[in-house]
Scaffold this motif. Structure first.
Motif, PDB file in Angstrom:
ATOM      1  N   PHE A  26      -4.538  -3.924   2.219  1.00 10.26           N
ATOM      2  CA  PHE A  26      -4.209  -2.664   1.544  1.00 10.26           C
ATOM      3  C   PHE A  26      -2.721  -2.646   1.193  1.00 10.26           C
ATOM      4  O   PHE A  26      -1.918  -3.399   1.771  1.00 10.26           O
ATOM      5  CB  PHE A  26      -4.575  -1.458   2.434  1.00 10.26           C
ATOM      6  N   TYR A  27      -2.368  -1.759   0.249  1.00 13.81           N
ATOM      7  CA  TYR A  27      -0.970  -1.684  -0.192  1.00 13.81           C
ATOM      8  C   TYR A  27      -0.094  -1.032   0.882  1.00 13.81           C
ATOM      9  O   TYR A  27      -0.506  -0.044   1.514  1.00 13.81           O
ATOM     10  CB  TYR A  27      -0.869  -0.901  -1.499  1.00 13.81           C
ATOM     11  N   ASP A  28       1.103  -1.587   1.072  1.00 13.01           N
ATOM     12  CA  ASP A  28       2.081  -1.008   1.996  1.00 13.01           C
ATOM     13  C   ASP A  28       2.559   0.334   1.435  1.00 13.01           C
ATOM     14  O   ASP A  28       2.837   0.459   0.242  1.00 13.01           O
ATOM     15  CB  ASP A  28       3.269  -1.976   2.175  1.00 13.01           C
ATOM     16  N   ILE A  29       2.676   1.302   2.318  1.00 14.89           N
ATOM     17  CA  ILE A  29       3.058   2.662   1.909  1.00 14.89           C
ATOM     18  C   ILE A  29       4.532   2.729   1.488  1.00 14.89           C
ATOM     19  O   ILE A  29       4.938   3.637   0.758  1.00 14.89           O
ATOM     20  CB  ILE A  29       2.755   3.641   3.076  1.00 14.89           C
ATOM     21  N   ASN A  30       5.315   1.759   1.928  1.00 11.07           N
ATOM     22  CA  ASN A  30       6.750   1.736   1.629  1.00 11.07           C
ATOM     23  C   ASN A  30       7.115   0.345   1.096  1.00 11.07           C
ATOM     24  O   ASN A  30       7.738  -0.458   1.797  1.00 11.07           O
ATOM     25  CB  ASN A  30       7.531   2.069   2.916  1.00 11.07           C
ATOM     26  N   PRO A  31       6.709   0.065  -0.154  1.00 12.50           N
ATOM     27  CA  PRO A  31       6.799  -1.313  -0.659  1.00 12.50           C
ATOM     28  C   PRO A  31       8.224  -1.858  -0.726  1.00 12.50           C
ATOM     29  O   PRO A  31       9.144  -1.161  -1.137  1.00 12.50           O
ATOM     30  CB  PRO A  31       6.172  -1.224  -2.056  1.00 12.50           C
TER      31      PRO A  31
END
Ligand code: AMP
Length: 116
Positions: free
Chosen positions: A30-35
């Protein structure tokens, strides 16, 4: 000892949402919340392990291979094989690990600077 209340355990129990990239019976990406890069995906196995050492110690060969094969599926899905990417697994205090459920960071989409 594995902390059942860590944030990735909550994601795996569907108690908090995530922006899914790939999932199968062994793994979730899943995508990191703080890219930290224009593409920043996290990959976790569903087995309850705190870090990469614990994962290597406790995971059966089939699931370990499946997790690493999933990384390639995600790389293909993100279409970053040719442009390149960086995979990181922070471990413990000196490694800067914040969430105590084993995960890999996949950073891509731009030139990734210095060690993180
Ligand atoms: P680490 O420092 O290696 O433990 O990395 C933990 C990562 O998890 C950080 O990059 C955070 O931005 C990320 N993170 C924390 N909470 C969430 C969340 N709810 N959804 C997605 N990523 C998260």
């Amino acid at each position: 000892m594995y902390d059942e209340n860590n944030i990735f355990a909550k994601i795996l129990r569907n108690e908090i949402p995530c922006e899914k990239v790939y999932e199968d019976e062994v793994s979730l990406f899943f995508y990191d919340i703080n890219p930290q890069a224009s593409i920043h995906v996290l990959g976790i196995p569903k087995v309850k392990v705190t870090d990469i050492y614990d994962f290597i110690e406790k995971t059966n060969e089939k699931d370990a291979l499946s997790f690493f094969k999933s990384i390639n599926k995600v790389i293909d899905k993100l279409n970053v094989k040719n442009s390149g990417f960086r995979i990181i697994s922070n471990t413990g205090e000196n490694g800067g690990q914040e969430v105590p459920h084993f995960h890999v960071h996949i950073l891509a989409g731009e030139k990734i600077g210095g060690l993180r």
